[in-house]
Design an enzyme around this catalytic site. Structure first.
Site, PDB file in Angstrom:
ATOM      1  N   ALA A   1      10.494   6.143   5.442  1.00  0.00           N
ATOM      2  CA  ALA A   1      11.003   6.165   6.815  1.00  0.00           C
ATOM      3  C   ALA A   1      10.345   5.011   7.564  1.00  0.00           C
ATOM      4  CB  ALA A   1      10.633   7.498   7.463  1.00  0.00           C
TER       5      ALA A   1
ATOM      6  N   GLY B   1      10.240   8.582   2.318  1.00  0.00           N
ATOM      7  CA  GLY B   1      11.656   8.839   2.569  1.00  0.00           C
ATOM      8  C   GLY B   1      12.580   8.061   1.648  1.00  0.00           C
TER       9      GLY B   1
ATOM     10  N   GLU C   1      12.779  10.149  -1.325  1.00  0.00           N
ATOM     11  CA  GLU C   1      13.571  11.346  -0.982  1.00  0.00           C
ATOM     12  C   GLU C   1      15.060  11.015  -0.930  1.00  0.00           C
ATOM     13  OE1 GLU C   1      10.834  11.958   2.413  1.00  0.00           O
ATOM     14  OE2 GLU C   1      11.002  14.078   1.898  1.00  0.00           O
TER      15      GLU C   1
ATOM     16  N   GLU D   1       3.150  10.334   2.154  1.00  0.00           N
ATOM     17  CA  GLU D   1       3.160  10.737   3.562  1.00  0.00           C
ATOM     18  C   GLU D   1       1.819  11.305   4.019  1.00  0.00           C
ATOM     19  OE1 GLU D   1       5.647  11.188   1.450  1.00  0.00           O
ATOM     20  OE2 GLU D   1       7.587  11.016   2.454  1.00  0.00           O
TER      21      GLU D   1
HETATM   22  N1  3HC Z   1       7.794   1.582   8.111  1.00  0.00           N
HETATM   23  C1  3HC Z   1       7.660   0.517   8.934  1.00  0.00           C
HETATM   24  N2  3HC Z   1       7.062  -0.623   8.565  1.00  0.00           N
HETATM   25  C2  3HC Z   1       6.594  -0.690   7.309  1.00  0.00           C
HETATM   26  C3  3HC Z   1       6.692   0.369   6.409  1.00  0.00           C
HETATM   27  C4  3HC Z   1       7.341   1.549   6.844  1.00  0.00           C
HETATM   28  N3  3HC Z   1       7.519   2.605   6.057  1.00  0.00           N
HETATM   29  N4  3HC Z   1       6.128   0.002   5.238  1.00  0.00           N
HETATM   30  C5  3HC Z   1       5.684  -1.253   5.416  1.00  0.00           C
HETATM   31  N5  3HC Z   1       5.971  -1.673   6.664  1.00  0.00           N
HETATM   32  C6  3HC Z   1       5.694  -2.994   7.239  1.00  0.00           C
HETATM   33  C7  3HC Z   1       4.205  -3.275   7.360  1.00  0.00           C
HETATM   34  O1  3HC Z   1       3.690  -2.774   8.578  1.00  0.00           O
HETATM   35  C8  3HC Z   1       4.180  -4.778   7.284  1.00  0.00           C
HETATM   36  O2  3HC Z   1       4.534  -5.258   8.557  1.00  0.00           O
HETATM   37  P1  3HC Z   1       3.901  -6.635   9.087  1.00  0.00           P
HETATM   38  O3  3HC Z   1       4.337  -7.697   8.118  1.00  0.00           O
HETATM   39  O4  3HC Z   1       4.458  -6.770  10.456  1.00  0.00           O
HETATM   40  O5  3HC Z   1       2.415  -6.445   9.072  1.00  0.00           O
HETATM   41  C9  3HC Z   1       5.328  -5.110   6.337  1.00  0.00           C
HETATM   42  O6  3HC Z   1       6.161  -3.955   6.314  1.00  0.00           O
HETATM   43  C10 3HC Z   1       4.891  -5.384   4.917  1.00  0.00           C
HETATM   44  O7  3HC Z   1       4.038  -4.322   4.497  1.00  0.00           O
HETATM   45  P2  3HC Z   1       2.666  -4.599   3.707  1.00  0.00           P
HETATM   46  O8  3HC Z   1       1.927  -5.707   4.374  1.00  0.00           O
HETATM   47  O9  3HC Z   1       1.998  -3.299   3.573  1.00  0.00           O
HETATM   48  O10 3HC Z   1       3.242  -5.137   2.335  1.00  0.00           O
HETATM   49  P3  3HC Z   1       2.730  -4.841   0.856  1.00  0.00           P
HETATM   50  O11 3HC Z   1       3.623  -5.600  -0.037  1.00  0.00           O
HETATM   51  O12 3HC Z   1       1.260  -5.049   0.762  1.00  0.00           O
HETATM   52  O13 3HC Z   1       2.977  -3.272   0.632  1.00  0.00           O
HETATM   53  C11 3HC Z   1       4.212  -1.207   0.647  1.00  0.00           C
HETATM   54  C12 3HC Z   1       4.289  -2.754   0.633  1.00  0.00           C
HETATM   55  C13 3HC Z   1       3.594  -0.702  -0.658  1.00  0.00           C
HETATM   56  C14 3HC Z   1       5.622  -0.694   0.801  1.00  0.00           C
HETATM   57  C15 3HC Z   1       3.325  -0.772   1.842  1.00  0.00           C
HETATM   58  O14 3HC Z   1       3.788  -1.420   3.009  1.00  0.00           O
HETATM   59  C16 3HC Z   1       3.343   0.691   2.111  1.00  0.00           C
HETATM   60  O15 3HC Z   1       2.629   1.438   1.479  1.00  0.00           O
HETATM   61  N6  3HC Z   1       4.155   1.128   3.094  1.00  0.00           N
HETATM   62  C17 3HC Z   1       4.165   2.501   3.561  1.00  0.00           C
HETATM   63  C18 3HC Z   1       4.836   3.425   2.585  1.00  0.00           C
HETATM   64  C19 3HC Z   1       4.868   4.828   3.146  1.00  0.00           C
HETATM   65  O16 3HC Z   1       3.862   5.365   3.579  1.00  0.00           O
HETATM   66  N7  3HC Z   1       6.046   5.444   3.135  1.00  0.00           N
HETATM   67  C20 3HC Z   1       6.206   6.746   3.679  1.00  0.00           C
HETATM   68  C21 3HC Z   1       6.628   6.639   5.112  1.00  0.00           C
HETATM   69  S1  3HC Z   1       6.694   8.184   5.943  1.00  0.00           S
HETATM   70  C22 3HC Z   1       8.157   8.871   5.415  1.00  0.00           C
HETATM   71  O17 3HC Z   1       8.862   8.288   4.640  1.00  0.00           O
HETATM   72  C23 3HC Z   1       8.482  10.186   6.025  1.00  0.00           C
HETATM   73  C24 3HC Z   1       9.609  10.867   5.356  1.00  0.00           C
HETATM   74  O18 3HC Z   1       9.114  11.769   4.382  1.00  0.00           O
HETATM   75  C25 3HC Z   1      10.427  11.636   6.333  1.00  0.00           C
END
Ligand code: 3HC
Length: 697
Positions: free
Chosen positions: A63, A102, A105, A125
């Site tokens: 998400a 997400g 999912e 998450e």
């Molecule tokens: N939402 C919004 N922005 C995100 C994002 C997300 N889910 N994931 C990454 N970004 C953004 C980062 O903030 C970063 O922004 P910036 O360039 O402005 O600083 C850019 O994308 C690139 O991210 P990284 O610098 O972290 O890039 P990497 O290549 O090192 O890593 C990644 C990529 C492994 C995808 C890492 O970004 C990551 O772990 N992201 C989060 C994944 C996550 O936690 N997903 C679950 C979200 S909650 C959810 O899905 C709820 C659902 O169950 C309802």
């Protein structure tokens, strides 16, 4: 349909493509685009099956975290997933990259999943203080049972495509382009009976109710005492997957998700996620290209030097280590090898990888050995005259354009830079012990440091898998300045009636792995004693001075290495025992100053320690030593054990109210000038949006 989701039909199969760089986060536009695309594909008689794919580096990584905490925008992700699953034509997700949260999912809501072999999958998450809230807690256990589902959602580590196939979460991997492989797969499904396979109807994972209940109970027990909110909620949701019909389970999950999302823990953890990424940004990084670095020279192979060397070797650099004489050099090289030995025993590297790392390491006792290095880091003792001498010697042997770095924890890098021919090539790279483990690196920028040298520091830190935080020059930079303020607040309480053991216990209960006096014992009391002596001439005479630490040092109670400090350490033990003689020394000091001791409760101890940290942090931002409040949070979490789920001191203060903190500081300031509130609080309170604006720089 917007640009974020495209739709085209390829020989009877609709390809729905997500395009929302950088990580295809499922924001409102993508969610709306997906619903429209699925509606169109279903209504189109030419379409017999559907492939869902994403452009760029990954299938959605989750998400859009930036939307959390803001008013929700329809359609919600759980509804999008339900829409995908309810499609009356077979849906195949073609996935690659990091399929997380997400995004995973969404893929699980498709009827089938084909993955690129390098794909990783995860439901991280919990690291954001929430839980999989788009059906993940209900769909995953239906496929692979409770134990694997809980591991995926609570253990946090992503799994490989091969493991996902083993668990039944993925139907296959393909070395061909994954979209083409999914298209072939979809074509084969056309016309087959029972081609629709909604995950909600799967039951493999629920086939052993007793084993399922046992796994839930075991995880619940393992989490007893865990201060985090989300993991227990995940266990409840996975239990609900067995006990409730699918729709009931989804509603249960949704309620739990919202509870988590509203919690301070989630606000704190989401803040840290962005703070860590923000910390890697600095004006110099934006405007200058880093210098190339392949060979790194390290001068001084003590604990810090060896750890830093191991870290560079881990990241593939060549390392030249210089130490004073052959026996010291041999000890340093053995220390580095033992770091890798340990890693081999733990299974994190192979014996061959150890050999390969050691082959990139050379040792010498002559400074000219670093003449080919692109960067040299001095890690000698924390004494300005020794460091100046080392810098002068290095200045004579390094190649033109080489960067000279110091690992000093406190000393003025402008003074060090002034003594060399090219002060523009000097910067601080302050690693934390053990350097091959701790993730924080303070990149200290001097008055003369060139932008490309700063950019090199940031790039190197990232290559080492560390988190760089930019710091200006101040005694102790960011982290140790805050540590000093924290210790001052604790020392005031010691003299006024608290015991070091009470302070340590309080800070451990808050979530620090160790209290401030345990840390002092570990680091050696002489280090902060040396700092106090160094700063004696500039000390504000109106500020209260606590001499307890000095008196302990004079007695030789220097901490673990001396067998006693605030605690005693019998037979080299690392577990300290409370020492009545220390309490006696403190009592004598109170008497000498005519202080009548009073009682301190844990709440007051905690409040004073945290307030001191935040006040110092605010001054560091005000004086432009730290770029932004969130950098302070990152530094304290990754360098000093501040509990991540509290968000760091600045976020924790913001969550509990900056106005009341400022007012309380004013009250404390009547006791001593130390507590004078930073003018930054007034600025931020007047602006009315917490630290957000300052964090945005
Ligand atoms: N939402 C919004 N922005 C995100 C994002 C997300 N889910 N994931 C990454 N970004 C953004 C980062 O903030 C970063 O922004 P910036 O360039 O402005 O600083 C850019 O994308 C690139 O991210 P990284 O610098 O972290 O890039 P990497 O290549 O090192 O890593 C990644 C990529 C492994 C995808 C890492 O970004 C990551 O772990 N992201 C989060 C994944 C996550 O936690 N997903 C679950 C979200 S909650 C959810 O899905 C709820 C659902 O169950 C309802």
């Amino acid at each position: 349909m917007g640009q974020e989701v495209k739709f085209n039909v390829n020989d009877g199969v609709a390809v729905i493509t997500i395009n929302n760089p950088p990580v295809n986060a499922l924001n409102a536009a993508v969610r709306q685009g997906l619903v429209t695309a699925f509606d169109d594909a279903e209504a189109n008689d030419d379409v017999k099956a559907i492939v869902m794919f994403a452009e760029g580096r990954t299938f959605p990584a989750g998400a859009d975290i930036t939307e959390f905490g803001k008013p929700t925008v329809d359609p919600w992700l759980p509804d999008v997933c339900n829409r995908v699953e309810a499609t009356c034509k077979p849906v195949v997700a073609a996935v690659h990259g990091t399929v997380l949260g997400g995004g995973f999912e969404l893929a699980l809501a498709a009827h089938y999943r084909i993955a690129d072999p390098m794909t990783t999958f995860g439901l991280p998450e919990v690291t954001l203080g929430i839980l999989p809230g788009a059906g993940g807690t209900q769909r995953v256990p239906r496929i692979c049972g409770a134990e694997a589902a809980l591991d995926l959602m609570i253990a946090k580590a992503p799994i490989s495509a091969a493991k996902a196939v083993d668990l039944g979460l993925i139907d296959g991997v393909s070395r061909a382009h994954v979209r083409d492989a999914a298209l072939d797969f979809a074509h084969e499904l056309i016309g087959k009976p029972n081609a629709l396979r909604p995950t909600r109807e799967r039951t493999e994972g629920l086939s052993d109710p007793v084993g399922y209940a046992r796994a839930v109970a075991a995880k619940r027990q393992a989490l007893a005492g865990n201060p985090l909110f989300a993991p227990a909620k995940i266990v409840d949701c996975v239990e609900a997957a067995m006990l409730l019909p699918f729709e009931g389970g989804l509603a249960f999950e949704q309620a739990a998700f919202e509870d988590c999302l509203r919690s301070d823990q989630s606000a704190a953890l989401r803040h840290v996620f962005f703070a860590e990424r923000k910390a890697t940004k600095a004006p110099e990084v934006a405007r200058a290209k880093p210098r190339p670095v392949e060979i790194v020279g390290i001068v001084g192979g003590g604990t810090m030097g060896s750890g830093i060397a191991a870290s560079f070797l881990d990241a593939g650099f060549g390392v030249v280590l210089v130490d004073r004489d052959q026996p010291m050099l041999d000890t340093a090289l053995a220390r580095i090898e033992s770091v890798f030995d340990k890693a081999v025993r733990k299974g994190s590297i192979t014996a061959q990888m150890l050999d390969e790392r050691m082959a990139r390491l050379t040792g010498d006792i002559h400074y000219f050995a670093v003449s080919e290095a692109d960067l040299v880091i001095e890690c000698v003792i924390e004494d300005m005259s020794v460091k100046e001498q080392v810098f002068a010697t290095l200045d004579a042997v390094i190649k033109p354009g080489a960067i000279l770095a110091t690992n000093t924890s406190y000393l003025d890098i402008n003074t060090l830079a002034a003594g060399v021919a090219h002060p523009e090539n000097v910067l601080g790279l302050h690693f934390f012990s053990p350097a091959h483990v701790m993730r924080l690196v303070e990149v200290v920028v001097g008055e003369a440091t060139e932008a490309d040298v700063v950019a090199t520091g940031f790039t190197l830190a990232k290559k080492l898998g560390k988190i760089p935080v930019r710091s200006g020059v101040a005694d102790g930079f960011i982290g140790n300045s805050i540590l000093a303020a924290y210790r001052t607040a604790a020392d005031f309480m010691l003299e006024d009636g608290a015991s070091p053991y009470q302070v340590d216990a309080t800070m451990r209960a808050f979530g620090f792995p160790m209290g401030p006096y345990q840390v002092l014992d570990l680091a050696g009391l002489d280090i902060s004693w040396a700092r106090r002596k160094r700063l004696k001439s500039t000390r504000d005479p109106e500020m209260r001075y606590i001499a307890i630490g000095d008196k302990m040092c004079q007695k030789g109670w220097l901490g673990q290495k001396a067998g006693r400090g605030y605690y005693t350490y019998a037979d080299g033990s690392r577990l300290g025992v409370e020492d009545p003689e220390v309490l006696g020394l403190i009592a004598a000091e109170r008497e000498r100053k005519g202080i009548t001791p009073r009682a301190f409760g844990p709440e007051e101890i905690l409040y004073r320690c945290l307030s001191a940290m935040v006040n110092e942090g605010a001054n560091l931002v005000l004086n432009k030593i730290a770029q932004r409040p969130s950098d302070i949070d990152v530094a304290m979490i990754h360098g000093y054990g501040f509990p991540r789920w509290r968000g760091g001191p600045m976020k924790a203060a913001e969550l509990s109210g900056l106005l009341s903190l400022r007012n309380q500081l004013r009250e404390f300031a009547k006791e001593d000038k130390f507590w004078t509130p930073s003018p930054l609080f007034d600025e931020v309170i007047k602006a009315g949006h917490g630290f957000d604006t300052l964090n945005a720089v």
